[in-house]
Design a protein around this motif. Structure first.
Motif, short mmCIF file in Angstrom:
data_model
loop_
_atom_site.label_atom_id
_atom_site.label_comp_id
_atom_site.label_asym_id
_atom_site.label_seq_id
_atom_site.Cartn_x
_atom_site.Cartn_y
_atom_site.Cartn_z
N THR A 16 114.40 -15.67 13.91
CA THR A 16 114.87 -14.34 13.57
C THR A 16 115.00 -13.54 14.85
O THR A 16 114.06 -13.45 15.62
CB THR A 16 113.88 -13.63 12.62
N GLU A 17 116.17 -12.99 15.09
CA GLU A 17 116.38 -12.16 16.26
C GLU A 17 116.12 -10.72 15.90
O GLU A 17 115.84 -10.38 14.75
CB GLU A 17 117.82 -12.34 16.76
N LYS A 18 116.24 -9.86 16.89
CA LYS A 18 116.02 -8.44 16.67
C LYS A 18 116.99 -7.93 15.60
O LYS A 18 118.17 -8.17 15.67
CB LYS A 18 116.22 -7.68 17.98
N GLN A 19 116.42 -7.26 14.61
CA GLN A 19 117.23 -6.76 13.51
C GLN A 19 117.18 -5.24 13.52
O GLN A 19 116.15 -4.64 13.76
CB GLN A 19 116.70 -7.25 12.17
N THR A 20 118.30 -4.64 13.23
CA THR A 20 118.36 -3.19 13.11
C THR A 20 118.93 -2.85 11.75
O THR A 20 119.96 -3.36 11.37
CB THR A 20 119.25 -2.58 14.21
N GLN A 21 118.20 -2.05 11.01
CA GLN A 21 118.66 -1.62 9.71
C GLN A 21 118.90 -0.12 9.77
O GLN A 21 118.05 0.62 10.25
CB GLN A 21 117.63 -1.91 8.63
N SER A 22 120.02 0.31 9.30
CA SER A 22 120.32 1.74 9.28
C SER A 22 120.58 2.16 7.85
O SER A 22 121.34 1.52 7.15
CB SER A 22 121.54 2.06 10.14
N THR A 34 113.10 -3.79 13.96
CA THR A 34 112.05 -4.79 13.93
C THR A 34 112.31 -5.73 15.09
O THR A 34 113.32 -6.41 15.11
CB THR A 34 112.08 -5.58 12.60
N SER A 35 111.41 -5.75 16.07
CA SER A 35 111.62 -6.58 17.23
C SER A 35 110.74 -7.83 17.21
O SER A 35 110.89 -8.69 18.05
CB SER A 35 111.38 -5.78 18.51
N GLU A 36 109.81 -7.92 16.28
CA GLU A 36 108.96 -9.09 16.24
C GLU A 36 109.59 -10.20 15.41
O GLU A 36 110.32 -9.95 14.47
CB GLU A 36 107.58 -8.73 15.69
N THR A 37 109.31 -11.43 15.80
CA THR A 37 109.83 -12.58 15.09
C THR A 37 108.80 -13.02 14.05
O THR A 37 107.62 -13.11 14.36
CB THR A 37 110.10 -13.74 16.08
N VAL A 38 109.26 -13.27 12.83
CA VAL A 38 108.37 -13.70 11.76
C VAL A 38 108.30 -15.22 11.79
O VAL A 38 109.31 -15.90 11.68
CB VAL A 38 108.88 -13.21 10.40
N ASP A 39 107.10 -15.74 11.94
CA ASP A 39 106.87 -17.18 11.95
C ASP A 39 106.46 -17.60 10.54
O ASP A 39 105.35 -17.28 10.10
CB ASP A 39 105.78 -17.54 12.96
N PRO A 40 107.33 -18.30 9.81
CA PRO A 40 107.02 -18.68 8.42
C PRO A 40 105.73 -19.47 8.28
O PRO A 40 104.98 -19.25 7.33
CB PRO A 40 108.23 -19.52 8.00
N GLN A 41 105.46 -20.39 9.20
CA GLN A 41 104.23 -21.18 9.11
C GLN A 41 103.00 -20.30 9.24
O GLN A 41 102.02 -20.49 8.53
CB GLN A 41 104.22 -22.27 10.18
N ILE A 115 100.34 -5.24 -5.20
CA ILE A 115 100.68 -5.71 -3.86
C ILE A 115 99.50 -5.39 -2.94
O ILE A 115 99.12 -4.23 -2.79
CB ILE A 115 101.96 -5.02 -3.33
N ASN A 116 98.91 -6.44 -2.34
CA ASN A 116 97.83 -6.25 -1.38
C ASN A 116 98.40 -6.01 0.02
O ASN A 116 97.85 -5.22 0.79
CB ASN A 116 96.91 -7.45 -1.35
N ASP A 117 99.48 -6.69 0.36
CA ASP A 117 100.16 -6.52 1.64
C ASP A 117 101.58 -7.03 1.50
O ASP A 117 101.82 -8.00 0.78
CB ASP A 117 99.43 -7.27 2.75
N ILE A 118 102.50 -6.37 2.19
CA ILE A 118 103.90 -6.76 2.10
C ILE A 118 104.56 -6.49 3.45
O ILE A 118 104.24 -5.51 4.11
CB ILE A 118 104.62 -6.00 0.96
N LYS A 119 105.44 -7.43 3.86
CA LYS A 119 106.17 -7.30 5.12
C LYS A 119 107.59 -7.78 4.89
O LYS A 119 107.81 -8.72 4.14
CB LYS A 119 105.52 -8.16 6.20
N ILE A 120 108.53 -7.12 5.54
CA ILE A 120 109.92 -7.57 5.47
C ILE A 120 110.02 -8.91 6.15
O ILE A 120 109.45 -9.12 7.21
CB ILE A 120 110.86 -6.54 6.10
N GLY A 121 110.72 -9.84 5.51
CA GLY A 121 110.77 -11.19 6.07
C GLY A 121 112.12 -11.83 5.99
O GLY A 121 113.11 -11.22 5.64
#
Length: 122
Positions: A16-22, A34-41, A115-121
């Motif tokens: 996942t590269e840098k994503q910008t949502q407007s 979002t500049s961090e990469t989500v590691d599925p593992q 929901i205990n925790d949620i992150k865009i993925g």
């Protein structure tokens, strides 16, 4: 089967590269980066499950549910009682940790959950 399913998810996600949502409204403009990469593992190891936010206007359905992977490549649906407005976007992929609730279903096809925790993925 579960291992095969999660392997398919991991391979399909790729990097996942840098994503910008407007999001633009008539009054304000909001930009989320979002500049961090989500590691599925890593997410799976931490107890998260990848799901998809589903919006429905059908009678008997909850407006927003989360489609979750089930056994044998089937799905089940969660009705999150505490889903924040920022996540209420049809088709949004999210990593979620949840607790099933022992209460009466408000929707035809979804199980109540907190929901205990949620992150865009992915």
């Amino acid at each position: 089967m579960i291992l095969v399913f999660f392997s398919a998810i991991i391979l399909s996600c790729g990097s996942t590269e840098k994503q910008t949502q407007s999001a633009t409204t008539s009054e304000t403009t909001t930009t989320t980066e979002t500049s961090e990469t989500v590691d599925p593992q890593k997410m799976i190891a931490e107890g998260y499950t990848l799901g998809t936010i589903i919006y429905s206007e059908k009678e008997g359905d909850c407006p927003y549910t989360i489609q979750m992977p089930g056994d044998k490549m089937e799905f089940f649906y969660l009705h999150p009682i505490n889903l924040e407005k920022v996540y209420k976007k049809d088709g949004l992929k999210v990593w979620v940790k949840f607790t099933g609730l022992r209460r009466m279903n408000r929707c035809d096809r979804a199980t109540p959950a907190e929901i205990n925790d949620i992150k865009i993925g992915g």
